[in-house]
Motif scaffolding. Structure first.
Motif, PDB file in Angstrom:
ATOM      1  N   CYS A  18      -6.359  -8.185  -4.655  1.00 37.44           N
ATOM      2  CA  CYS A  18      -5.443  -9.321  -4.675  1.00 37.44           C
ATOM      3  C   CYS A  18      -5.939 -10.279  -5.750  1.00 37.44           C
ATOM      4  O   CYS A  18      -7.077 -10.740  -5.695  1.00 37.44           O
ATOM      5  N   GLU A  44      -2.722 -11.423   2.579  1.00 39.20           N
ATOM      6  CA  GLU A  44      -3.208 -10.668   1.416  1.00 39.20           C
ATOM      7  C   GLU A  44      -4.721 -10.817   1.273  1.00 39.20           C
ATOM      8  O   GLU A  44      -5.427  -9.836   1.012  1.00 39.20           O
ATOM      9  N   LEU A  56       1.419  -7.561  -0.883  1.00 42.13           N
ATOM     10  CA  LEU A  56       0.980  -7.328   0.494  1.00 42.13           C
ATOM     11  C   LEU A  56       1.243  -5.906   0.978  1.00 42.13           C
ATOM     12  O   LEU A  56       0.330  -5.197   1.418  1.00 42.13           O
ATOM     13  N   SER A  87      -1.201 -12.622  -6.353  1.00 42.14           N
ATOM     14  CA  SER A  87      -0.965 -13.116  -4.999  1.00 42.14           C
ATOM     15  C   SER A  87       0.516 -13.371  -4.739  1.00 42.14           C
ATOM     16  O   SER A  87       1.236 -13.842  -5.601  1.00 42.14           O
TER      17      SER A  87
END
Length: 389
Positions: free
Chosen positions: A122, A161, A107, A103
């Motif tokens: 993710c 995300e 993105l 994370s």
């Protein structure tokens, strides 16, 4: 195992080298992209051409004190770092089937790989970021301390995300439940593997019979719940008790320095940071490892303690709840409860057979659940997802 090719990225290294090592051995690794220098990966059997290290931005943070006054500098460097890792990862999407971005780092690469009809995972190793922000704010307020919220840029990026990911990979049921709280039901749980390479029982290592050694390893932070352990330790009655604290100081250092100084007569020893070898030595001399965190995803240090055959006491929010309960290698306690921690310390101290049973169960689990098992479960999750498309 199937033939999926995986691309991994993260802002430092975390547990990805362990995963990458297994993927490489089965010809399943496209590239490991990380924010750590190559020498930090020297203990892993990974060829250099499968590693992309971009660490200069990340390294700058270590030259700047981590305080509330310098937080904006650290945040700025973190933003630059995750964007840089994201940019590096995007170069390898054409050679991969599945992209796993820790994370904050994934993105744009995640969006790009989905355009090519490939899978974006993710990975979130802590609780949902809003839950994390709220529970930490609550704890600091409870203690009468100032809380510096998580930077809004990080929160907004992670939420995007979560929205864009095909799968959110989490290390524990605790983390999954925090996502369900926000009506996100695409999380999938895989517990981290054991750490037998660096953490193990030392042959012919004899503990001193009359001593009762307790070990904490982690940042000296409110998040780790160390204050509840110190409070429990001060109440715990044992003639030869010792508490060893290992880990770096944080912006909470003055709070913990005062707390430790108030309890010096209770045999509390702060040892600073230590190498893996030194931590393994302390695990071998300890009767129990305690991590009473307010919030975690799956603290790897708990698995390191279990790999060394050290019984554990962990809070229900460390992420290790299911491992400890299922494998009977220690106790799980509620968060914010020093009284129950004290009681569990007493149970172990008063029952050597229980300590030995926990230790044996810990080693059994560590030998039976490895990072190879982790990757097999990962493959199964991806296979099931592809079959539903």
């Amino acid at each position: 195992m199937n033939n999926f090719k995986y691309l991994l990225s993260n802002s430092r290294k975390f547990h990805h080298p362990e995963v990458a090592e297994i993927l490489y051995k089965h010809n399943k690794l496209t590239k490991l992209v990380c924010g750590s220098p190559l020498f930090k990966l020297k203990d892993y059997s990974l060829p250099k051409d499968l590693i992309d290290t971009s660490y200069l931005i990340n390294a700058l943070r270590y030259f700047i004190p981590n305080t509330s006054k310098t937080k904006f500098v650290h945040d700025y460097l973190n933003i630059l770092n995750v964007k840089n890792i994201d940019r590096h990862a995007s170069k390898y999407i054409y050679k991969t089937d599945v992209y796993i971005g820790l994370s904050k780092t994934g993105l744009e690469t995640g969006k790009l790989i989905k355009k090519h009809n490939k899978i974006y995972v993710c990975e979130r190793s802590s609780s949902h970021i809003i839950f994390q922000n709220e529970i930490l704010s609550e704890e600091y307020n409870h203690l009468g301390l100032n809380y510096t919220p998580i930077n809004s840029w990080f929160i907004e990026r992670e939420l995007e995300e979560y929205d864009n990911a095909d799968i959110i990979l989490v290390p524990s049921n605790f983390v999954e439940n925090t996502f369900l709280k926000y009506n996100i039901n695409k999380s999938r749980v895989i517990n981290f593997g054991s750490y037998l390479n660096n953490f193990y029982p030392i042959k012919n290592f004899n503990k001193i019979d009359n001593d009762f050694n307790i070990l904490f390893v982690g940042q000296l932070s409110i998040r780790k719940g160390l204050h509840y352990l110190i409070e429990a330790f001060s109440k715990f009655k044992h003639p030869s008790k010792k508490l060893y604290i290992i880990g770096p100081e944080t912006d909470d250092k003055f709070f913990f320095r005062n707390l430790i100084n108030k309890n010096l007569e209770n045999n509390i020893f702060y040892l600073g940071t230590k190498t893996h070898k030194e931590i393994n030595n302390f695990l071998n001399k300890s009767n129990v490892f305690v991590l009473p965190s307010i919030e975690e995803g799956m603290a790897t240090v708990t698995l390191q303690a279990i790999s060394a055959g050290c019984p554990v006491i962990v809070s229900e929010n460390t992420g290790a709840l299911e491992i400890v309960k299922k494998n009977k290698c220690g106790f799980v306690v509620p968060i914010r409860n020093s009284e129950i921690i004290k009681d569990k310390l007493s149970e172990i101290a008063d029952n050597k057979n229980l300590e030995k049973e926990f230790a044996a169960n810990a080693l059994k689990f560590s030998n039976e659940y490895t990072w190879y098992d982790y990757v097999k479960m990962l493959d199964n999750i991806i296979e099931k997802f592809k079959n539903k498309i």
